[in-house]
Structures are given as structure tokens and as C-alpha cells.
Design a protein around this motif. Structure first.
Motif, mmCIF file in Angstrom:
data_model
loop_
_atom_site.group_PDB
_atom_site.id
_atom_site.type_symbol
_atom_site.label_atom_id
_atom_site.label_comp_id
_atom_site.label_asym_id
_atom_site.label_seq_id
_atom_site.Cartn_x
_atom_site.Cartn_y
_atom_site.Cartn_z
ATOM 1 N N ALA A 155 0.837 -1.206 0.000
ATOM 2 C CA ALA A 155 0.000 0.000 0.000
ATOM 3 C C ALA A 155 0.871 1.255 0.000
ATOM 4 O O ALA A 155 0.615 2.206 -0.752
ATOM 5 N N ASP A 156 1.910 1.237 0.814
ATOM 6 C CA ASP A 156 2.812 2.386 0.926
ATOM 7 C C ASP A 156 3.489 2.685 -0.424
ATOM 8 O O ASP A 156 3.521 3.836 -0.871
ATOM 9 N N LEU A 157 3.996 1.644 -1.070
ATOM 10 C CA LEU A 157 4.679 1.837 -2.356
ATOM 11 C C LEU A 157 3.708 2.242 -3.471
ATOM 12 O O LEU A 157 4.100 2.914 -4.422
ATOM 13 N N MET A 158 2.460 1.848 -3.343
ATOM 14 C CA MET A 158 1.444 2.276 -4.320
ATOM 15 C C MET A 158 0.942 3.688 -4.017
ATOM 16 O O MET A 158 0.270 4.293 -4.840
ATOM 17 N N GLY A 159 1.240 4.177 -2.798
ATOM 18 C CA GLY A 159 0.763 5.499 -2.394
ATOM 19 C C GLY A 159 -0.719 5.512 -2.071
ATOM 20 O O GLY A 159 -1.407 6.515 -2.250
ATOM 21 N N ILE A 160 -1.233 4.372 -1.572
ATOM 22 C CA ILE A 160 -2.666 4.231 -1.279
ATOM 23 C C ILE A 160 -2.847 3.915 0.208
ATOM 24 O O ILE A 160 -2.098 3.116 0.771
ATOM 25 N N LYS A 161 -3.861 4.509 0.828
ATOM 26 C CA LYS A 161 -4.158 4.190 2.235
ATOM 27 C C LYS A 161 -4.669 2.756 2.324
ATOM 28 O O LYS A 161 -5.432 2.310 1.444
ATOM 29 N N PRO A 162 -4.299 2.039 3.411
ATOM 30 C CA PRO A 162 -4.763 0.642 3.563
ATOM 31 C C PRO A 162 -6.268 0.469 3.386
ATOM 32 O O PRO A 162 -6.719 -0.470 2.733
ATOM 33 N N LYS A 163 -7.061 1.407 3.945
ATOM 34 C CA LYS A 163 -8.527 1.259 3.883
ATOM 35 C C LYS A 163 -9.075 1.368 2.460
ATOM 36 O O LYS A 163 -10.216 0.994 2.190
ATOM 37 N N ASP A 164 -8.262 1.869 1.539
ATOM 38 C CA ASP A 164 -8.694 2.022 0.142
ATOM 39 C C ASP A 164 -8.197 0.883 -0.761
ATOM 40 O O ASP A 164 -8.359 0.934 -1.984
ATOM 41 N N CYS A 165 -7.580 -0.128 -0.131
ATOM 42 C CA CYS A 165 -7.040 -1.276 -0.900
ATOM 43 C C CYS A 165 -7.940 -2.496 -0.763
ATOM 44 O O CYS A 165 -8.578 -2.705 0.269
ATOM 45 N N ILE A 166 -7.933 -3.298 -1.823
ATOM 46 C CA ILE A 166 -8.536 -4.633 -1.764
ATOM 47 C C ILE A 166 -7.409 -5.648 -1.924
ATOM 48 O O ILE A 166 -6.558 -5.506 -2.799
ATOM 49 N N VAL A 167 -7.421 -6.662 -1.062
ATOM 50 C CA VAL A 167 -6.434 -7.741 -1.124
ATOM 51 C C VAL A 167 -7.112 -8.997 -1.655
ATOM 52 O O VAL A 167 -8.172 -9.402 -1.168
ATOM 53 N N PHE A 168 -6.500 -9.606 -2.652
ATOM 54 C CA PHE A 168 -6.945 -10.899 -3.186
ATOM 55 C C PHE A 168 -6.107 -11.981 -2.521
ATOM 56 O O PHE A 168 -4.880 -11.960 -2.625
ATOM 57 N N GLU A 169 -6.756 -12.903 -1.830
ATOM 58 C CA GLU A 169 -6.041 -13.925 -1.052
ATOM 59 C C GLU A 169 -6.747 -15.275 -1.136
ATOM 60 O O GLU A 169 -7.965 -15.327 -1.288
ATOM 61 N N ASP A 170 -5.966 -16.338 -1.006
ATOM 62 C CA ASP A 170 -6.550 -17.673 -0.852
ATOM 63 C C ASP A 170 -6.238 -18.243 0.523
ATOM 64 O O ASP A 170 -6.851 -19.201 0.951
ATOM 65 N N GLY A 171 -5.258 -17.650 1.235
ATOM 66 C CA GLY A 171 -4.798 -18.203 2.512
ATOM 67 C C GLY A 171 -5.375 -17.471 3.710
ATOM 68 O O GLY A 171 -5.496 -16.246 3.716
ATOM 69 N N GLU A 172 -5.712 -18.245 4.737
ATOM 70 C CA GLU A 172 -6.305 -17.679 5.953
ATOM 71 C C GLU A 172 -5.374 -16.666 6.614
ATOM 72 O O GLU A 172 -5.808 -15.606 7.079
ATOM 73 N N LEU A 173 -4.064 -16.950 6.619
ATOM 74 C CA LEU A 173 -3.112 -16.043 7.276
ATOM 75 C C LEU A 173 -3.074 -14.690 6.568
ATOM 76 O O LEU A 173 -2.994 -13.639 7.209
ATOM 77 N N GLY A 174 -3.144 -14.712 5.245
ATOM 78 C CA GLY A 174 -3.144 -13.473 4.480
ATOM 79 C C GLY A 174 -4.416 -12.670 4.694
ATOM 80 O O GLY A 174 -4.383 -11.435 4.769
#
Length: 198
Positions: A155-174
């Protein structure tokens, strides 16, 4: 088709089991490395550890089963076996369709528990290197998933706030890592069913 809310400003993708269909090969390779040490490395156990770097996975297994596996030796055995299968990796189209659809429209990054070399090879194998300038791997962080450091760096390197990101994940830990810092999660398992063969 996966729908992205209009308010989304950045997309973060896990790699293994999310963008690339590597999980059967990882499962087979882990079984190959772990079974000689008397642990039945089954599907349930594998899925509970998905997203952790190699040495962290072995350390966790030692803790769980009271074994004293050598992190380097067992890790190398897993890595060597995986390399023999890695060329067979294919994309997960329901996710790569999103990547192609939003390329140049939204900032995108990869946040993976894989090594830098492993992630590079996987992206090259499925033909998606050109879509990602930002690839955060186990080599770039101090604390692996379920700690959110991987995704926060993305998020930091993209210059986007965490709350404005969507994460695509298959793993519970992620998924735990993403939700901890207010990121929305798309569970790839809802769109792509993984079946493991022993």
C-alpha cells in the motif's frame, strides 16, 4: 466475474494460489520434504500454514509436532522438489482477468510469502511480470503473514491508504493480515476451488 467496488483505489494480490495455480506443486513438494520426518503433511495442515515463508513453516511444524527438523536442509529439499515442478504453473484466470481489466486503471502490487527469486520465476512462467512493478516478498519484510507488514508495504509503495485497498487472497493467514489493517478482502476460494491430490 469478480466485481471491484468503485471506491477502491489500489489492488494487492497474493501470488501462490491466488494469481498462479501453484498450490498443488507446493503441497506435493512439502509432503516430499516433511514425510521422512514422521509428520503426515495433509491438506488441512498445509492450508493452515499457507502464506508463511519456508523456514517459518518448518519452525512452526517443529513447534507443533515436537520435531527438530533442520530449517535449511528441509527448506532446501522442499525448494529443490518444487523447482522440478514449477514450469507447469498456470494462471488462475478468474483473478488474472481482474489484473488485465484494471491494468493502467488502478495501482496494483503483489504481496507474497514467496522469495524474490521464486515470485519472479512464477510471474515469468505465467506471463504476468509486466503487470507488476511492485512485488513484496518474504525477502523484503521482517514479519510474515499473518502480520500485515507485507500488505502495508504494498500500500505504501502504491501510495494508497490501507482502507482504500482490496487484497486478493486464498490463505487464511493473508486474510487475517489484510483485515487487521482495514483492507477489504476478496477470498479467491469463493471463485476458484482448489483440490489437492496426494
Amino acid at each position: 466475474m469478480i466485481k471491484i467496488p468503485q471506491s477502491t483505489k489500489g489492488l494487492i494480490f497474493d501470488l501462490d494460489g491466488t494469481v498462479a495455480n501453484t498450490m498443488q506443486n507446493h503441497f506435493t513438494s512439502w509432503r516430499h520434504a516433511i514425510l521422512p520426518h514422521g509428520i503426515d503433511f495433509n491438506q488441512e495442515l498445509f492450508l493452515s500454514l499457507t502464506g508463511m515463508p519456508r523456514h517459518a513453516t518448518i519452525a512452526k511444524l517443529n513447534e507443533m509436532f515436537g520435531t527438530s527438523m533442520n530449517l535449511q536442509e528441509v527448506g532446501d529439499a522442499k525448494a529443490t522438489h518444487y523447482k522440478s515442478l514449477a514450469h507447469t504453473t498456470q494462471e488462475i484466470e478468474v483473478v488474472t482477468d481482474v489484473i488485465k481489466r484494471y491494468h493502467t486503471i488502478l495501482p496494483m502490487s503483489i504481496g507474497t510469502g514467496s522469495t524474490k527469486a521464486g515470485a519472479k520465476y512464477t510471474l515469468e512462467t505465467i506471463g504476468y511480470s509486466q503487470f507488476f512493478d511492485i512485488v513484496i516478498t518474504a525477502d523484503d519484510i521482517e514479519k510474515p503473514k499473518p502480520h500485515p507488514e507485507t500488505f502495508l508495504k504494498c500500500a505504501d509503495l502504491m501510495g494508497i491508504k490501507p482502507k482504500d485497498c482490496i487484497v486478493f487472497e486464498d490463505g487464511e493467514l493473508g486474510m487475517i493480515a489484510a483485515r487487521e489493517v482495514g483492507m477489504a478482502v476478496i477470498d479467491v476460494n469463493d471463485y476458484f476451488k482448489q483440490e489437492f491430490v496426494i
